[in-house]
Design a protein around this motif. Structure first.
Motif, PDB file in Angstrom:
ATOM      1  N   ASP A 166       0.838  -1.184   0.000  1.00  0.00           N
ATOM      2  CA  ASP A 166       0.000   0.000   0.000  1.00  0.00           C
ATOM      3  C   ASP A 166       0.879   1.242   0.000  1.00  0.00           C
ATOM      4  O   ASP A 166       2.113   1.167  -0.056  1.00  0.00           O
ATOM      5  N   GLU A 167       0.253   2.414   0.094  1.00  0.00           N
ATOM      6  CA  GLU A 167       1.014   3.661  -0.037  1.00  0.00           C
ATOM      7  C   GLU A 167       1.972   3.904   1.123  1.00  0.00           C
ATOM      8  O   GLU A 167       2.892   4.726   1.002  1.00  0.00           O
ATOM      9  N   ARG A 232       5.872  12.374  -6.167  1.00  0.00           N
ATOM     10  CA  ARG A 232       5.531  11.041  -6.649  1.00  0.00           C
ATOM     11  C   ARG A 232       6.732  10.447  -7.373  1.00  0.00           C
ATOM     12  O   ARG A 232       7.190  10.996  -8.371  1.00  0.00           O
ATOM     13  N   PRO A 249       4.950   2.532  -9.114  1.00  0.00           N
ATOM     14  CA  PRO A 249       3.883   3.140  -8.304  1.00  0.00           C
ATOM     15  C   PRO A 249       2.534   2.916  -8.979  1.00  0.00           C
ATOM     16  O   PRO A 249       2.440   2.863 -10.206  1.00  0.00           O
ATOM     17  N   ARG A 255       0.147  11.455  -5.350  1.00  0.00           N
ATOM     18  CA  ARG A 255       0.797  10.463  -4.494  1.00  0.00           C
ATOM     19  C   ARG A 255       0.302   9.087  -4.902  1.00  0.00           C
ATOM     20  O   ARG A 255      -0.881   8.908  -5.191  1.00  0.00           O
ATOM     21  N   ARG A 257      -1.150   5.335  -4.847  1.00  0.00           N
ATOM     22  CA  ARG A 257      -2.066   4.616  -3.964  1.00  0.00           C
ATOM     23  C   ARG A 257      -1.454   3.311  -3.481  1.00  0.00           C
ATOM     24  O   ARG A 257      -2.025   2.615  -2.654  1.00  0.00           O
TER      25      ARG A 257
END
Length: 553
Positions: A166-167, A232, A249, A255, A257
């Motif tokens: 996850d982020e 990012r 990513p 940003r 996720r």
């Protein structure tokens, strides 16, 4: 993977004399009679020679080839040498270099063709396998476990491992053997995780001390992180004793996720990167919800357009069908509009937002052989919207754009690349017209003259170069305008002379001078066409010369 030397030997009837052909790959065939051909080799070539200049120093010759990393040496008999020199056989045996006897009846070019065919077959199999892998990943994404199934399926496809984070860097799912700790450490070092600023010098990943990752993009083994949007990270790739790893990513916002990582003991091939990108697109699609899911669907349509431009419409349909998408039936029309028409067009057509103009994209496809730039295109880039629609629906869909629209001529999927270029050119013309709802069709644009299809700057440069000898001529006679009148009257002396107000003999003298200065035959239709284009690119109303200088007085 390149074909093996053993297969080449068996197919061409070559006779091994020294060294072993097992496990040796051939990436190309080179022919050289030089005593030292190594400056012109890259390694893993099968080098062919008749031994024309080989009389002694066999050990030194073989040592140079081994140091360069050639796959093997093919020595032709029956021309310069009736048999392979024993000294060469011994030197090759001592060095472990595969030495092959090439019979007199086997041409070198036949060996080159055989290797080329084997390479083409390998590439075709790789592409076919990549398409099949994409289909299996898509089916995995449709299973109830969704992203987990995609991760597990990808690990099998690449013969390695995969993980979904996850982020924050927490593991959502990972296949056995996943090196999650290495991935999280690298993301932390780069400051890609919330609350984890970039730390430490640019030291490389585990196994590469002091060799920080170089800026690059996913799909290039050995390349490291590259800066993406503000806040990012872009994709990462690096190598080390633990293998080769790629991190992408996920998500379309400023940003990510989440993150998707994969690794393998072997370097990823271009086809392997295609599979990785497909998995990344599917995972993004699964993660995004609501408006974010729409962004992922746009990325998927970009990938489908990529397949269409690669000449694989059936594969494109197979990718769309599981998510309920459809492609229009032929004949097609490609529409191009500014990016603000995206929301208005996409409910009614297969629509993609390009990160660049269609003309630039077509140039990239023609040079590289694929539309790889599309897959990573952001959902919003200030680019151009293209909509692929059935011919009958083209006018109705174009009217929904609410602004300038360029339309291609009707085409098939096999002609889609050209139709993209047509739509882009038509949009450029539409944007220059007054009226907010202007639709320009390429067929109408083409009927308005060849110059409407040319880049104005390129046309003026062409005119300046071609007509420069005339514009530099020091006589008071205006050779450019005389040539214009002569061509306008289709070479009729009396009519052209009357238009200029001079005697026809004067015009004949001027045209002889024009032909001498240009070094061209004015009776040649091709020459006349080029000159007329150059003259048409010059504005006669202003009296401007192609080189931008004032006319002589």
């Amino acid at each position: 993977m390149a074909p093996s030397l053993r297969v080449v030997v068996r197919r061409m009837g070559l006779r091994p004399l020294a060294g072993s052909v097992e496990g040796v790959v051939v990436r190309w065939v080179a022919v050289s009679e030089l005593e030292d051909p190594t400056p012109y080799l890259e390694g893993e070539e099968l080098l062919l020679t008749t031994g024309m200049r080989l009389e002694s120093d066999f050990s030194g010759y073989v040592a140079r080839l081994v140091a360069r990393g050639v796959a093997g040496l093919g020595f032709a008999v029956g021309l310069t040498h009736e048999d392979v020199p024993p000294g060469l056989v011994q030197a090759a045996a001592d060095a472990g270099l595969p030495l092959l006897e090439v019979p007199r009846e086997v041409p070198f070019i036949a060996i080159g063709k055989a290797v080329s065919e084997l390479l083409a077959a390998e590439q075709y199999d790789e592409i076919k396998n990549a398409f099949a892998a994409q289909g299996r990943l898509t089916r995995a994404a449709l299973r109830p476990e969704g992203p987990r199934a995609v991760v597990d399926r990808l690990a099998k496809e690449i013969g390695g491992w995969a993980a979904l984070l996850d982020e924050t860097g927490e593991v959502r799912h990972a296949s056995p053997g996943a090196q999650v700790g290495t991935v999280v450490a690298e993301l932390t070092r780069l400051g890609a995780l919330p609350g984890h600023p970039a730390t430490g010098p640019a030291a490389g990943p585990v196994g590469r001390p002091g060799a920080g990752p170089a800026a690059g993009q996913a799909g290039r083994p050995g390349a490291g992180p590259a800066a993406g949007q503000a806040g990012r990270p872009a994709s990462l790739a690096w190598s080390g004793p633990a293998g080769h790893m790629v991190v992408l990513p996920l998500g379309g916002g400023p940003r990510p996720r989440g993150f998707f990582a994969a690794g393998s003991a072997q370097p990823f091939s271009p086809v392997g990167h295609t599979v990785l990108n497909a998995a990344g697109s599917l995972l993004t699609l699964a993660l995004e919800q609501g408006g974010a899911r729409l962004e992922a669907e746009r990325r998927l349509r970009s990938s489908v357009l990529e397949l269409l431009l690669a000449g694989a419409p059936e594969r494109a349909r197979a990718v769309l069908e599981p998510v309920g998408g459809r492609l229009p039936e032929e004949p097609l029309v490609v529409l191009a509009a500014p990016d603000d028409a995206l929301e208005a067009l996409e409910p009614h057509a297969f629509t993609v937002l390009l990160p660049e103009s269609p003309r630039d994209l077509v140039s990239g496809v023609t040079a590289e052989g694929s539309g790889a730039a599309l897959a990573g295109a952001p959902a919003r880039s200030g680019g151009v919207v293209v909509a692929v629609v059935g011919e009958r629906a083209a006018d109705q869909v174009a009217a929904l754009a609410g602004g300038p629209v360029g339309a291609s001529v009707p085409c098939s999927y096999g002609e889609l690349t050209g139709a993209l270029d047509q739509a882009g050119r038509a949009l450029a013309a539409a944007a220059g017209e007054r009226g907010e709802r202007r639709v320009v069709r390429f067929g109408d644009l083409a009927g308005q003259g060849l110059l409407r299809l040319l880049d104005p700057a390129a046309a003026r440069a062409f005119a300046g170069a071609l007509l420069a000898p005339l514009t530099r001529y020091g006589s008071r006679a205006d050779l450019v305008e005389s040539l214009r009148a002569y061509l306008s009257c289709n070479g009729h002396w009396d009519a052209a002379a009357q238009r200029l107000g001079v005697h026809r003999h004067t015009l004949r003298y001027r045209m002889r001078r024009v032909a001498e200065l240009l070094g061209r035959d004015l009776d040649d239709p091709g020459v006349r066409a080029e000159l007329w284009i150059a003259l048409a690119a010059t504005d006669p109303a202003t009296g401007a010369r192609p080189d931008g200088r004032e006319p002589p007085t």
